[in-house]
Design a protein around this motif. Structure first.
Motif, short mmCIF file in Angstrom:
data_model
loop_
_atom_site.label_atom_id
_atom_site.label_comp_id
_atom_site.label_asym_id
_atom_site.label_seq_id
_atom_site.Cartn_x
_atom_site.Cartn_y
_atom_site.Cartn_z
N HIS A 23 -4.80 6.91 6.26
CA HIS A 23 -4.10 5.62 6.36
C HIS A 23 -4.28 4.72 5.13
N GLY A 24 -5.16 5.09 4.23
CA GLY A 24 -5.26 4.34 2.98
C GLY A 24 -5.79 2.92 3.12
N LYS B 122 7.35 7.25 4.14
CA LYS B 122 6.78 6.38 3.12
C LYS B 122 6.77 4.95 3.65
N THR B 123 5.72 4.24 3.35
CA THR B 123 5.58 2.91 3.93
C THR B 123 5.75 1.82 2.89
N ASN B 124 6.33 0.70 3.32
CA ASN B 124 6.43 -0.49 2.47
C ASN B 124 5.34 -1.49 2.82
N CYS B 125 4.53 -1.15 3.81
CA CYS B 125 3.50 -2.05 4.30
C CYS B 125 2.42 -2.24 3.21
N PHE C 203 -0.65 6.60 -1.51
CA PHE C 203 0.72 7.06 -1.31
C PHE C 203 0.79 7.86 -0.02
N ASN C 204 1.90 7.76 0.72
CA ASN C 204 2.08 8.54 1.94
C ASN C 204 1.10 8.18 3.06
N SER C 205 0.64 6.94 3.08
CA SER C 205 -0.30 6.52 4.11
C SER C 205 0.39 6.35 5.46
#
Ligand SMILES: [Zn+2]
Length: 162
Positions: free
Chosen positions: A59-60, A123-126, A132-134
């Protein structure tokens, strides 16, 4: 309208520690990035490895990132879901965590054939995630909400047999 609660966090097989909690009802989205205040050095080595794996590869979100304490975030989510007959999520640990924390009927969509987000579409903009790819709680909540819009559940969260 169905209410989805999605959580990203750390799981050591016994406890689930939330890092990001999202409540989504249609276009109404609330997301809380939760700071873990316990000193990471007080955590056992095995658990620390799991924490670092999730932060770097899943989740980064690092252990001490975030702008809400768990009690604040929990209270906000409790207020948001107060009038819901049930909430939806996906995954056994999360469903157990939510049921224990909020004392609500929780429906685990993994038991109803809800597919996983495919990584290549993902891909998330959060802004909460550093890698990357979290995996992001908001994105998965939106995904689950879309699954729910197929109408398999009534307003009380009962599964309608086909
Ligand atoms: Zn996120």
């Amino acid at each position: 309208m169905a209410c989805v609660v999605e959580v990203q966090g750390f799981c050591n097989g016994k406890n689930f520690i939330p890092k990001e909690m999202c409540v989504l009802k249609g276009k109404d989205v609330h997301c809380f990035h939760i700071k873990c205040v316990k000193n990471i050095s007080s955590v056992g080595e095995k658990e620390r490895k799991m924490i670092s794996w999730a932060a770097n590869h899943y989740h980064g979100m690092s252990w001490d990132s975030g702008n809400f304490l768990i009690d604040e975030a929990t209270q906000k989510v409790r207020d948001l879901i107060a009038n819901e007959p049930c909430i939806y999520t996906k995954g056994r640990e999360k469903a157990l965590y939510l049921a224990n924390t909020f004392n609500k009927k929780v429906i685990d969509l993994s038991l109803f054939g809800c597919p996983s987000i495919r990584k290549k579409e993902y891909k998330t903009n959060c802004p909460h995630h550093k890698t990357f790819n979290s995996h992001c709680a908001v994105d998965s909540a939106k995904y689950l909400f879309e699954f729910l819009s197929n109408g398999h559940f009534d307003v009380d969260g009962n599964f309608k047999k086909a």
